[in-house]
Write an enzyme that holds these catalytic residues in place. Structure first.
Site, short mmCIF file in Angstrom:
data_model
loop_
_atom_site.label_atom_id
_atom_site.label_comp_id
_atom_site.label_asym_id
_atom_site.label_seq_id
_atom_site.Cartn_x
_atom_site.Cartn_y
_atom_site.Cartn_z
N GLY A 166 0.96 -1.38 0.12
CA GLY A 166 -0.08 0.11 0.20
C GLY A 166 0.56 1.31 0.27
O GLY A 166 2.10 1.30 0.93
N GLN B 87 7.18 -3.88 0.00
CA GLN B 87 6.87 -4.47 1.11
C GLN B 87 9.09 -3.67 1.67
O GLN B 87 9.17 -3.07 1.41
CB GLN B 87 7.42 -6.32 1.54
CG GLN B 87 5.63 -6.83 1.37
CD GLN B 87 5.26 -7.24 0.44
OE1 GLN B 87 5.80 -7.20 -1.08
NE2 GLN B 87 4.21 -6.23 0.03
P1 GDP Z 1 5.02 3.09 0.96
O1 GDP Z 1 4.61 1.87 1.13
O2 GDP Z 1 6.93 2.73 1.74
O3 GDP Z 1 5.16 3.45 -0.31
O4 GDP Z 1 4.63 3.96 2.17
P2 GDP Z 1 2.60 4.26 2.86
O5 GDP Z 1 2.81 4.41 2.27
O6 GDP Z 1 2.49 3.00 3.04
O7 GDP Z 1 3.55 4.99 4.23
C1 GDP Z 1 4.13 6.02 3.97
C2 GDP Z 1 3.23 6.67 4.75
O8 GDP Z 1 4.13 7.77 4.41
C3 GDP Z 1 1.87 7.58 3.50
O9 GDP Z 1 1.03 8.41 4.40
C4 GDP Z 1 2.62 9.55 3.12
O10 GDP Z 1 2.23 9.72 2.37
C5 GDP Z 1 3.51 8.94 3.91
N1 GDP Z 1 4.99 10.01 4.31
C6 GDP Z 1 6.61 9.80 3.06
N2 GDP Z 1 6.30 10.68 3.62
C7 GDP Z 1 6.47 11.83 4.91
C8 GDP Z 1 7.27 12.38 4.79
O11 GDP Z 1 8.32 13.01 4.62
N3 GDP Z 1 6.84 13.41 5.83
C9 GDP Z 1 4.98 12.92 6.25
N4 GDP Z 1 4.63 13.41 7.96
N5 GDP Z 1 4.31 12.02 5.61
C10 GDP Z 1 5.27 11.52 4.96
P1 IMO Z 2 4.70 -1.75 1.73
O1 IMO Z 2 4.57 -1.84 0.18
C1 IMO Z 2 4.23 -3.67 5.80
C2 IMO Z 2 3.40 -7.85 6.04
C3 IMO Z 2 1.86 -8.18 7.23
C4 IMO Z 2 2.58 -9.57 7.82
C5 IMO Z 2 3.95 -9.87 6.74
C6 IMO Z 2 3.19 -11.46 5.59
O2 IMO Z 2 3.83 -1.36 1.95
O3 IMO Z 2 6.08 -1.17 2.62
P2 IMO Z 2 1.90 -10.70 3.93
O4 IMO Z 2 0.41 -10.47 3.46
O5 IMO Z 2 2.70 -10.41 2.24
O6 IMO Z 2 2.10 -12.77 3.35
O7 IMO Z 2 1.77 -10.51 5.47
O8 IMO Z 2 4.14 -8.84 5.46
N1 IMO Z 2 3.76 -7.01 5.30
C7 IMO Z 2 3.36 -5.24 5.29
N2 IMO Z 2 4.25 -4.78 6.33
N3 IMO Z 2 4.20 -2.38 4.80
C8 IMO Z 2 3.81 -3.76 3.52
O9 IMO Z 2 4.20 -3.41 2.16
C9 IMO Z 2 3.74 -4.96 4.02
N4 IMO Z 2 3.17 -6.30 2.82
C10 IMO Z 2 3.49 -7.18 3.63
O10 IMO Z 2 1.31 -7.26 7.97
O11 IMO Z 2 2.65 -9.45 8.65
MG MG Z 3 2.84 1.11 2.65
#
Ligand code: GDP
Ligand code: IMO
Ligand code: MG
Length: 428
Positions: free
Chosen positions: A40, A223
């Site tokens: 996500g 991940q």
């Molecule tokens: P990803 O899975 O690694 O792409 O990360 P996610 O999108 O799941 O989670 C990162 C969250 O932090 C998102 O809601 C981003 O919009 C937010 N984000 C990313 N960089 C920054 C930052 O430098 N500051 C703040 N406040 N939010 C950030």
């Molecule tokens: P992004 O790309 C955080 C975690 C799940 C669980 C473990 C195994 O957004 O960083 P799965 O469904 O992959 O078999 O679950 O991995 N997990 C993540 N945690 N960010 C993710 O993706 C994840 N994708 C899987 O919560 O602990």
């Molecule tokens: Mg994520």
């Protein structure tokens, strides 16, 4: 020929989506090479929020060709939902290329994921329930369904039969569920095939040719390092190689073509699901980080566990990925904390570990050894120049750089594209 890689350096959700999106205007292709819709990624453009799961974040950059590589597992219904949602917001998705060798997540594997977790009880992984683990298991067991199979009904039927032979025994006799009918699955998949066909290509060939022509290719990891099936906190991991090594197997592009490996890392740490997390906070400070950082999952909505920055994890990620750069995110979230602890080593039953223990029992006993850094109170949201950060914030970043095994090339001060400090350019 530049190929660059973006990977998560902790347990996921570091801000890989934002980092990838930011490089979008400088690259020609963005390739997803591992995982599926367990990911996500949130991208914020001009205040508008986009949540991406199966599609590479590069899809939001107009000049980019997004690619789903062979190492990805695809839930086709989710793919269509995501494409439709983006199209309805005016995003052009017509350039998407999908590898015919990628595996498909059949509906029975979503059921398998959930039922397995239920049976594991206390030992559960806390998966996203998207069928990721069972689909990668099928791939390794050689009973998986690949995208190509959807275009040959005879082969598809034979493969579904093969997959369900074992699985139905398990579902009925062990898990007490109803038998899955071969024909139901075949029809389910055939109904999805037509729309997919024009997107399917030999993506390994496309990418290698693009690199030959001097195009820039960015590989976007799902991940993260500590969730990698080989290098993570096994068994509390996902089922794919989320580290930079996964790029080659997951895309068909060789290691000699990669010249940058960028690790994305938060200024603190979060984790979703079960498994060890040495710097985890169980007090009000953990709740403060969760609230201030908006630490709730993009995929499952679960609250993320929060803790301090762990330099042992950072050094490990630098090493196993061969990182050339770190992108430090969410520095703004730490504003207002008087003193910021950073884990510099572990104490495992009285023995100091400066490097990651690879033995699971040791890691479950690891206690953080902290160094403390003075915090800052000035609002740094949206700051774009390193010199404009308060002295203590600058010192915190430089301290992290000194102990993390890699230079910090960019710093996030907010979720938007523009909320960034660039110290070193990431694309040559
Ligand atoms: P990803 O899975 O690694 O792409 O990360 P996610 O999108 O799941 O989670 C990162 C969250 O932090 C998102 O809601 C981003 O919009 C937010 N984000 C990313 N960089 C920054 C930052 O430098 N500051 C703040 N406040 N939010 C950030
Ligand atoms: P992004 O790309 C955080 C975690 C799940 C669980 C473990 C195994 O957004 O960083 P799965 O469904 O992959 O078999 O679950 O991995 N997990 C993540 N945690 N960010 C993710 O993706 C994840 N994708 C899987 O919560 O602990
Ligand atoms: Mg994520």
């Amino acid at each position: 020929m530049p190929a660059l890689v973006v990977v998560g350096a902790q347990w996921g959700d570091e801000g890989k989506g934002k980092a990838t999106d930011q490089l979008g205007s400088q690259v020609d292709y963005v390739v997803k090479f591992n995982g599926g819709n367990n990911a996500g990624h949130t991208v914020v453009i001009d205040g508008e929020k986009y949540a991406l799961h199966l599609l590479p974040s590069g899809i939001l950059s107009p000049g980019v060709t997004p690619v789903i590589g062979n190492g990805v597992v695809i839930d086709i219904e989710v793919l269509y939902q995501e494409l439709d949602a983006l199209e309805s917001r005016g995003v052009d998705t017509s350039k998407l290329l999908i590898s015919g060798s990628a595996h498909v997540i059949p509906s029975y594997n979503r059921a398998m994921d959930k039922v397995t977790e239920r049976f594991l009880g206390k030992r559960r992984i806390g998966t996203t329930g998207r069928g990721i683990g069972p689909t990668y298991s099928d791939k390794i067991n050689r009973v998986g369904i690949r995208v190509w199979d959807l275009f040959d009904e005879k082969i598809l039927r034979a493969k579904v039969e093969g997959a369900l032979e074992q699985k139905n025994h398990l579902l009925v006799k062990v898990y007490n569920r109803r038998e899955v009918l071969v024909e139901e699955i075949v029809q389910e998949l055939l109904a999805l095939a037509e729309r997919l066909r024009p997107m399917v290509h030999d993506t390994a060939l496309v990418l290698n040719k693009a690199l030959d022509e001097g195009k820039t290719v960015l590989f976007e990891g799902g991940q993260a390092t500590m969730l990698d099936i080989d290098h993570g906190t096994y068994p509390f991991v996902t089922s794919s190689n989320a580290t930079s090594g996964g790029v080659c197997t997951g895309s068909g592009v060789g290691p000699t073509r990669i010249n940058r490996v960028i690790g994305v890392i938060k200024a603190y740490t979060t984790r979703v699901g079960e498994g060890p997390f040495p710097t985890e906070l169980f007090d009000e400070m953990g709740i403060h980080l969760q609230k201030t950082g908006g630490e709730f999952g993009v995929t499952t909505g679960r609250a993320r566990r929060c803790g301090w920055y762990d330099a042992v994890v950072a050094r490990y990620a630098s090493r196993v990925n061969g990182l050339t750069d770190l992108v430090l995110t969410k520095l703004d979230v730490l504003t207002g904390i008087e003193e910021i602890p950073v884990c510099v080593a572990y104490d495992v039953d009285g023995v100091r570990y400066d490097e990651m223990p690879t033995d699971q029992s040791a890691y479950h006993h690891a206690k953080p050894i902290y160094e403390y850094f003075p915090g800052w109170t000035e609002d740094i949201y949206g700051v774009q120049k390193f010199e404009d950060l308060p002295k203590n914030a600058q010192a915190y970043v430089l301290a992290l750089e000194g102990i993390s095994g890699c230079r910090i090339s960019s710093i996030g001060t907010g979720p938007g594209r523009e909320h960034t400090i660039v110290r070193h350019e990431l694309v040559d």
